[in-house]
Design a protein around this motif. Structure first.
Motif, PDB file in Angstrom:
ATOM      1  N   CYS A   9       0.809  -1.215   0.000  1.00  0.00           N
ATOM      2  CA  CYS A   9       0.000   0.000   0.000  1.00  0.00           C
ATOM      3  C   CYS A   9       0.845   1.268   0.000  1.00  0.00           C
ATOM      4  N   ARG A  10       2.144   1.134  -0.027  1.00  0.00           N
ATOM      5  CA  ARG A  10       3.023   2.311  -0.003  1.00  0.00           C
ATOM      6  C   ARG A  10       2.828   3.145  -1.251  1.00  0.00           C
ATOM      7  N   GLN A  11       2.894   4.437  -1.035  1.00  0.00           N
ATOM      8  CA  GLN A  11       2.813   5.368  -2.160  1.00  0.00           C
ATOM      9  C   GLN A  11       3.811   6.486  -1.939  1.00  0.00           C
ATOM     10  N   ASP A  13       5.181  10.012  -1.289  1.00  0.00           N
ATOM     11  CA  ASP A  13       4.695  11.170  -0.554  1.00  0.00           C
ATOM     12  C   ASP A  13       4.248  12.249  -1.545  1.00  0.00           C
ATOM     13  N   THR A  14       3.098  12.851  -1.307  1.00  0.00           N
ATOM     14  CA  THR A  14       2.570  13.840  -2.249  1.00  0.00           C
ATOM     15  C   THR A  14       3.458  15.074  -2.347  1.00  0.00           C
TER      16      THR A  14
END
Length: 120
Positions: A9-11, A13-14
């Motif tokens: 589920c890692r994404q 950082d915006t």
């Protein structure tokens, strides 16, 4: 079914995505690094960034201005001259860019490759 844990589920950082969306474009970081030295006229800036076309420089400066990092100033002349300078937000990039430069000297000094002694 394979469960890969929370790592799946890692994404990104915006904030990092926004930074690299702007500064990750070709030429942009180089333009900012030149402007860190102070205001520069367009022609001087073009000479300071080898290989950049006038059109690309103009496009990148427009993007940086829209992001609030650069200010365009017109000197009515004669002759008419346009200079660019960093805003407070643009100048605030200096510590990060200098740190990236130090990192590159340490880890990319070998022709753009990380020397073997630093690889795992």
């Amino acid at each position: 079914m394979t469960d890969h844990g929370e790592g799946t589920c890692r994404q990104v950082d915006t904030g990092m995505a926004r930074v690299f969306g702007l500064l990750g474009k070709r030429w942009t970081g180089l333009i900012v690094s030149v402007l860190l030295e102070g205001p520069v006229f367009f022609a001087e800036l073009r000479r300071a960034v080898p290989g950049i076309s006038e059109r690309m420089l103009s496009d990148r400066l427009t993007e940086l201005a829209a992001a609030g990092l650069v200010v365009r100033e017109v000197d009515g002349g004669p002759p008419l001259r346009v200079s660019y300078r960093l805003t407070e937000a643009g100048r605030a990039l200096e510590p990060a860019l200098k740190e990236l430069g130090r990192w590159a000297e340490t880890y990319l000094a070998d022709g753009g490759k990380c020397p073997a002694r630093f690889r795992e």
